[in-house]
Design a protein around this motif. Structure first.
Motif, PDB file in Angstrom:
ATOM      1  N   ASN A  65     -21.525   9.376  29.529  1.00 29.30           N
ATOM      2  CA  ASN A  65     -21.726  10.747  29.065  1.00 29.30           C
ATOM      3  C   ASN A  65     -20.822  11.677  29.872  1.00 29.30           C
ATOM      4  O   ASN A  65     -21.218  12.229  30.889  1.00 29.30           O
ATOM      5  N   GLY A  66     -19.590  11.810  29.437  1.00 26.74           N
ATOM      6  CA  GLY A  66     -18.606  12.574  30.187  1.00 26.74           C
ATOM      7  C   GLY A  66     -17.747  11.650  31.026  1.00 26.74           C
ATOM      8  O   GLY A  66     -17.578  10.476  30.706  1.00 26.74           O
ATOM      9  N   ALA A 195     -23.712  16.169  31.462  1.00 25.06           N
ATOM     10  CA  ALA A 195     -22.513  15.364  31.224  1.00 25.06           C
ATOM     11  C   ALA A 195     -21.671  15.324  32.496  1.00 25.06           C
ATOM     12  O   ALA A 195     -21.502  16.330  33.188  1.00 25.06           O
ATOM     13  N   GLY A 196     -21.174  14.141  32.809  1.00 30.78           N
ATOM     14  CA  GLY A 196     -20.330  13.992  33.977  1.00 30.78           C
ATOM     15  C   GLY A 196     -21.092  13.814  35.276  1.00 30.78           C
ATOM     16  O   GLY A 196     -20.481  13.797  36.346  1.00 30.78           O
TER      17      GLY A 196
END
Length: 234
Positions: A65-66, A195-196
């Motif tokens: 996710n990212g 995200a990330g």
């Protein structure tokens, strides 16, 4: 013991006052000659234990996710299940298991046998750490059936504590000269995953595996030069 003995066992004790049943204990059977392939994630490749007739084993993060680095010393382990150095992290999406592209995050590795051999896997364990938005369940799929049916699954605690995960795994055997890929999915997370940001980590991955020689096959019935064909009747 043999492969047929793999399973859960308990004991029932009875006297004149009644009957009591013990908790079940799982019995696993490891093939003679199996090697424990080990990853401490200082690199993505196996750290030790890769048999001479198997190759590969590099772990990758997927459906991230990212963007996050997979190998870091962030949130290094401090108890059973990990070696307190590098670990492999992923940014996992929340929600139910989704094996499609862009779905649940997973870690993957592929082992390749020598030509004419098969790969047999008989055990799997790993340390896991999941944050409040991280996965609350893991599911293991393999390429043996095209990732169709889980071979193991269980719960993950999302309390940021490292724990050793030891799923019960049935024997898995690849086709001759074919690779065997394992995917460990994380799912059922809740809340607002960022995200990330890595909210799921694994460490000290161990797999019991071996190359399995197959019986020789006759690939041609053509006689050698100068040989005579002999017909046998029964």
């Amino acid at each position: 013991v043999s492969l047929a003995d793999i399973g859960s066992y308990d004991v029932v004790v009875t006297n004149t006052a009644g009957t009591a049943r013990s908790n079940a204990v799982a019995l696993s059977v490891t093939a003679a000659g199996s090697s424990t392939i080990y990853w401490n994630f200082n690199t993505a490749a196996p750290t030790s234990g890769l048999p001479s007739d198997l190759t590969g084993g590099v772990v990758t993060q997927n459906n991230n996710n990212g963007t996050t680095a997979m190998l870091t010393t962030t949130s290094a382990s401090n108890n059973t299940g990990a070696s307190s150095g590098n670990n492999a992290g992923a940014a996992a999406r929340t929600g139910a298991l989704n094996t499609a592209a862009g779905g649940s995050a997973y870690f993957e590795f592929t082992l390749m046998p020598a030509t004419g051999e098969q790969i047999q896997i008989s055990g799997l364990s790993f340390g896991a750490r999941s944050t409040s938005t991280g996965p609350q369940a893991y599911t293991v799929f393999t390429s043996v059936d095209g990732f169709a049916t889980p071979v193991a699954s269980g719960a993950l605690a999302n309390d940021s504590v490292w724990r050793l995960i030891t799923p019960s795994l049935s024997w898995l055997t690849s086709a001759t000269s074919a690779p065997l890929t394992v995917r460990i999915y994380g799912s059922n997370g809740a809340g607002g995953a960022v995200a990330g940001t890595a909210n799921w980590r694994i460490d000290d991955l161990k797999v019991a595996a071996r190359g399995l020689a197959t019986a020789p096959l006759i690939v041609s019935t053509s006689p050698m030069p100068g040989a005579t064909n002999v017909a046998l009747a029964t």
